[in-house]
Write a protein that holds these residues in place. Sequence first.
Motif, PDB file in Angstrom:
ATOM      1  N   UNK A   1       0.654  -1.557   0.182  1.00  0.00           N
ATOM      2  CA  UNK A   1       0.165  -0.128  -0.057  1.00  0.00           C
ATOM      3  C   UNK A   1       0.962   0.809   0.271  1.00  0.00           C
ATOM      4  N   UNK A   2       2.072   1.025   0.323  1.00  0.00           N
ATOM      5  CA  UNK A   2       3.082   1.738   0.777  1.00  0.00           C
ATOM      6  C   UNK A   2       2.761   2.818  -1.335  1.00  0.00           C
ATOM      7  N   UNK A   3       2.866   2.130  -2.226  1.00  0.00           N
ATOM      8  CA  UNK A   3       2.838   2.917  -4.328  1.00  0.00           C
ATOM      9  C   UNK A   3       1.936   3.432  -3.995  1.00  0.00           C
ATOM     10  N   UNK A   4       0.372   2.985  -3.437  1.00  0.00           N
ATOM     11  CA  UNK A   4      -0.286   3.604  -3.635  1.00  0.00           C
ATOM     12  C   UNK A   4      -0.180   5.771  -3.129  1.00  0.00           C
ATOM     13  N   UNK A   5      -0.297   6.378  -3.588  1.00  0.00           N
ATOM     14  CA  UNK A   5       0.639   7.918  -3.373  1.00  0.00           C
ATOM     15  C   UNK A   5       0.274   8.710  -4.736  1.00  0.00           C
ATOM     16  N   UNK A   6      -0.003  10.260  -4.582  1.00  0.00           N
ATOM     17  CA  UNK A   6      -0.287  10.852  -5.184  1.00  0.00           C
ATOM     18  C   UNK A   6       1.245  10.910  -6.383  1.00  0.00           C
ATOM     19  N   UNK A   7       0.301  11.552  -7.312  1.00  0.00           N
ATOM     20  CA  UNK A   7       1.409  11.078  -8.743  1.00  0.00           C
ATOM     21  C   UNK A   7       2.212  12.697  -8.054  1.00  0.00           C
ATOM     22  N   UNK A   8       3.887  12.546  -8.500  1.00  0.00           N
ATOM     23  CA  UNK A   8       5.017  13.709  -8.282  1.00  0.00           C
ATOM     24  C   UNK A   8       4.565  14.386  -7.182  1.00  0.00           C
ATOM     25  N   UNK A   9       3.885  13.671  -5.729  1.00  0.00           N
ATOM     26  CA  UNK A   9       3.948  14.209  -4.206  1.00  0.00           C
ATOM     27  C   UNK A   9       3.060  15.962  -4.595  1.00  0.00           C
TER      28      UNK A   9
END
Length: 505
Positions: free
Chosen positions: A161-169
């Motif tokens: 789930x760490x890979x689920x994130x907003x693109x480019x911060x």
Amino acid sequence: MPAPRRRAASDTSYDGASMTSRELASWQALATSADAELLPELSTLVARSRDLSRNNGIASSGIQAILDNVVGIGLRLNSTPDYRALGRDKAWADAWSASVEAKWRAWAETTDCDAARTLNFAGLTMQVARAGLLNGEGLALPLWLPSRDRKYATSIQLVEADRLSNPLGQQDSATLRGGIEIDRYGAPQAYWVRNSHPGDLLTWDPGLYQWTKVPAFTHWGRRQVIHVHDRERTGQSRGKPLLSSVLAQFKTLDHYSKAELQAAVVNAMIAAFIKSTESIDDLKELFGGPDEYLAARAEHAVRLKAGAVLPLFPGDEVQPFTPARPAAAFDAFTKSVLRHISAGLNIPYEILMKDFTQTNYSSARAALLEAWRFFNGRRQWLGTYWASPVFELWLEEAVNLGEVEAPDFYQNRYAYSRCRWIGAGKGWVDPVKEAQAAKLRMEIGVSTLEDECAEQGKDWREVMEQQASEQAERRRLGLLLPAQATKPNSAAGDQPAPDDQTGDE
């Protein structure tokens, strides 16, 4: 009309809202949204939860106890199609379920269900459940891999789930929360998955700065992302680790325990003190001075052991060392903190510590019943949001391949994929009493064989089929059936011929 004045004796109607009392004046809590509270601190909570699980035996034991009782050796499918909604009867439902379950096992009990081809469905389920406890959420991508040498193209890829994130911060917004695109109603529309794990320090990967947008569903309604997490509040987009509410207590107790252990080790190294009652003048006369005395003392090594005779200098006396630590209240204080932690984990203290030494039958049964409510709820949650969606994905492919007969499947998707999941057995504190209680429940009609078998982690159809097989073998060998063998007047000479025995007794 002027507003009524507030009472002078209190600044608020509710004591808990007071801003002037000594106990609450420094308690400044903000009423923020679920995502505003959780998302900025989620990575810290997850990292600390994992560290605690790795390095704290009690935390690891608590997580494993929950997994053992919720998942055990895996979840078993019990297909229960809604035959009434499909215009069928119970006989059709039983036959259809038996066929579907057999085909499901051929896929789920092999590594064909895993895109990495390393785990079967039970292994995938255990990983998702563990991720739900430590990370607060599990994430899986159903893939379509027809090129591989297997019967079904449906495969499940687990994703940290760490890979689920907003693109480019990118900053969170009204439509993008923690890597999830949502619509005006809060329904997920797409998931942004980083191509590499942000904490992978073993190699440099260009995917670290690349994201893939995965739509939540295809245009015909097939699920493309399985995101398993609890929603404690409306508008919560991501899950919260189970240990979040007790991280501080765990870490403080860990520091306290280590300090007491170190003190005990240091105290154990000192056996006794040797005290000299001679004055400085006497030491000068005997040794030439204090420095010469200390040098002689260093050369005169005294070893304490069983039956030892201690030669001492003139004026020396041995004084035993009686340390005051570990503290006498260490055990009571530790148990008090651990009970607080066990309440935060929703499991009894006895299960957390694997300690039933101070428990009698009644209290043990009460504790296990309370724990079983929690375990059943977690199993239902896991089955609803993880196992059932996977079963539906597989069933859709099986129907399209013509292996399962399901007319108008897409119009009756839920009716066909309706099911229950059987997990680890509840176990018995007193087998005799609880077996009698199960028998009585079925006799008075408040329970069924299906319910009782599921409580013990068994499939009632398999139990009955096995009983029929054993009874047939007993008849062939001329043995008494179990019910006949327990009758007081049963004897070898009174045994009827094998052809006269029936399985109804």
